[in-house]
Design a protein around this motif. Structure first.
Motif, PDB file in Angstrom:
ATOM      1  N   GLY A 142       0.789  -1.223   0.000  1.00 27.16           N
ATOM      2  CA  GLY A 142       0.000   0.000   0.000  1.00 27.16           C
ATOM      3  C   GLY A 142       0.819   1.270   0.000  1.00 27.16           C
ATOM      4  N   ARG A 143       2.090   1.183   0.420  1.00 29.30           N
ATOM      5  CA  ARG A 143       2.954   2.364   0.437  1.00 29.30           C
ATOM      6  C   ARG A 143       3.222   2.888  -0.968  1.00 29.30           C
ATOM      7  NH1 ARG A 143       7.985  -0.257   3.292  1.00 29.30           N
ATOM      8  NH2 ARG A 143       7.454  -1.741   1.658  1.00 29.30           N
ATOM      9  N   LEU A 144       3.077   2.021  -1.980  1.00 28.42           N
ATOM     10  CA  LEU A 144       3.464   2.386  -3.337  1.00 28.42           C
ATOM     11  C   LEU A 144       2.309   2.880  -4.194  1.00 28.42           C
ATOM     12  CD1 LEU A 144       5.901  -0.586  -4.003  1.00 28.42           C
ATOM     13  CD2 LEU A 144       6.396   1.658  -3.019  1.00 28.42           C
ATOM     14  N   HIS A 163       8.672   5.029   7.357  1.00 29.44           N
ATOM     15  CA  HIS A 163       7.917   4.219   6.400  1.00 29.44           C
ATOM     16  C   HIS A 163       8.805   3.283   5.586  1.00 29.44           C
ATOM     17  CE1 HIS A 163       5.247   7.725   7.136  1.00 29.44           C
ATOM     18  NE2 HIS A 163       4.400   6.745   7.299  1.00 29.44           N
ATOM     19  N   GLU A 164      10.103   3.187   5.931  1.00 31.29           N
ATOM     20  CA  GLU A 164      11.046   2.273   5.273  1.00 31.29           C
ATOM     21  C   GLU A 164      11.042   2.439   3.754  1.00 31.29           C
ATOM     22  OE1 GLU A 164      13.221  -0.030   6.622  1.00 31.29           O
ATOM     23  OE2 GLU A 164      12.740   0.851   8.571  1.00 31.29           O
ATOM     24  N   ARG A 165      11.250   3.676   3.294  1.00 24.90           N
ATOM     25  CA  ARG A 165      11.243   3.930   1.859  1.00 24.90           C
ATOM     26  C   ARG A 165      12.132   5.120   1.554  1.00 24.90           C
ATOM     27  NH1 ARG A 165       5.645   7.301   0.829  1.00 24.90           N
ATOM     28  NH2 ARG A 165       6.073   8.826   2.439  1.00 24.90           N
ATOM     29  N   TRP A 166      12.598   5.181   0.319  1.00 24.78           N
ATOM     30  CA  TRP A 166      13.278   6.356  -0.202  1.00 24.78           C
ATOM     31  C   TRP A 166      12.229   7.198  -0.911  1.00 24.78           C
ATOM     32  CZ3 TRP A 166      18.154   8.251   0.249  1.00 24.78           C
ATOM     33  CH2 TRP A 166      19.118   7.408   0.814  1.00 24.78           C
ATOM     34  N   VAL A 167      12.320   8.500  -0.750  1.00 26.95           N
ATOM     35  CA  VAL A 167      11.431   9.411  -1.449  1.00 26.95           C
ATOM     36  C   VAL A 167      12.275  10.406  -2.240  1.00 26.95           C
ATOM     37  CG1 VAL A 167       9.516   9.199   0.184  1.00 26.95           C
ATOM     38  CG2 VAL A 167      11.234  10.965   0.544  1.00 26.95           C
ATOM     39  N   ALA A 185       9.281  20.738  -3.780  1.00 25.92           N
ATOM     40  CA  ALA A 185       7.882  21.104  -3.575  1.00 25.92           C
ATOM     41  C   ALA A 185       7.026  19.943  -3.080  1.00 25.92           C
ATOM     42  CB  ALA A 185       7.292  21.650  -4.875  1.00 25.92           C
ATOM     43  N   ARG A 186       7.324  18.711  -3.535  1.00 25.91           N
ATOM     44  CA  ARG A 186       6.527  17.566  -3.088  1.00 25.91           C
ATOM     45  C   ARG A 186       7.381  16.309  -3.006  1.00 25.91           C
ATOM     46  NH1 ARG A 186       1.656  15.991  -5.423  1.00 25.91           N
ATOM     47  NH2 ARG A 186       2.543  13.978  -5.765  1.00 25.91           N
ATOM     48  N   LEU A 187       6.891  15.361  -2.215  1.00 23.91           N
ATOM     49  CA  LEU A 187       7.552  14.073  -2.062  1.00 23.91           C
ATOM     50  C   LEU A 187       6.883  13.036  -2.946  1.00 23.91           C
ATOM     51  CD1 LEU A 187       7.891  13.815   1.819  1.00 23.91           C
ATOM     52  CD2 LEU A 187       9.685  14.368   0.180  1.00 23.91           C
ATOM     53  N   THR A 188       7.696  12.151  -3.519  1.00 20.72           N
ATOM     54  CA  THR A 188       7.192  11.035  -4.304  1.00 20.72           C
ATOM     55  C   THR A 188       7.947   9.791  -3.865  1.00 20.72           C
ATOM     56  OG1 THR A 188       6.895  12.513  -6.196  1.00 20.72           O
ATOM     57  CG2 THR A 188       6.857  10.158  -6.649  1.00 20.72           C
ATOM     58  N   THR A 189       7.233   8.690  -3.600  1.00 24.15           N
ATOM     59  CA  THR A 189       7.922   7.446  -3.248  1.00 24.15           C
ATOM     60  C   THR A 189       8.813   7.042  -4.403  1.00 24.15           C
ATOM     61  OG1 THR A 189       6.131   6.715  -1.815  1.00 24.15           O
ATOM     62  CG2 THR A 189       7.621   5.016  -2.628  1.00 24.15           C
TER      63      THR A 189
END
Length: 193
Positions: free
Chosen positions: A62-64, A141-145, A150-154
């Motif tokens: 679901g994180r993706l 959340h154990e992820r790179w962003v 301006a915004r974060l993206t997984t």
């Protein structure tokens, strides 16, 4: 055949998404197609149960999933909190500051190695800065962003979805970092030249 009340809440990332019959990595099913609209039905830890327009459901990481806004963005509206990079930048900065202070004290002889280890235990941070492109490790959340400021993206998840406490025991998922949607970013992975 589409279900009458289907209203997508998310879209599958550009590279598609592995799917499972249950929140258990030992029960894989057909992967979801790139950019497929889905409706998020349930969350269990990292897992998300999604419903497709044809009535088929599956469990995914679901994180993706890429969130679909309910209403079109309005000009001049404040940025959504989940997309705002400032809270994560502040957490990374605090981790680096704590490490630097402990390192200074160790090098100046004010603390010993054991105290240094205690003060830095649990600190996790990762940053790659390349001009206007920045990758941050989101330890929570154990992820790179990826952020353009301006915004974060997984960008990548460190492992497959974790096993929620109510899920049956199964595998633990892949250990290697999986890249997510690298075509939308200026580099293939953090640090590539």
């Amino acid at each position: 055949m589409e279900t009458g009340d289907f209203r997508p809440t998310h879209v599958v990332p550009q590279n598609g998404l592995p799917a499972w019959e249950a929140p258990d990595v030992s029960r894989p099913t057909e992967p979801l197609d790139p950019l497929l609209p889905v409706q998020l039905l349930d969350r269990r830890g990292d897992w998300g149960q999604v419903l497709c327009a044809n009535g088929w459901s599956a469990w995914v990481d679901g994180r993706l999933l890429v969130s679909v806004p309910h209403d079109p963005p309005q000009a001049g509206a404040p940025m959504a909190r989940t997309a705002d990079p400032r809270p994560l930048l502040a957490r990374v900065q605090e981790s680096l500051d704590r490490f630097r202070r402990a390192s200074d004290e160790l090098l100046e002889g004010r603390i010993d190695g054991e105290t240094f280890r205690r003060r830095t235990q649990g600190l996790r941070a990762g940053v790659v800065v390349d001009g206007e492109a920045v990758w941050l490790f989101d330890a929570e959340h154990e992820r790179w962003v990826y952020t353009d400021g301006a915004r974060l993206t997984t960008y990548a998840a460190g492992s497959g979805p974790g096993r929620p406490s109510s899920a049956p025991a199964g595998g633990t998922g892949p250990e290697a970092t999986r890249l997510v949607d690298p075509g939308t970013h200026p580099r293939t992975r953090p640090g590539d030249g």
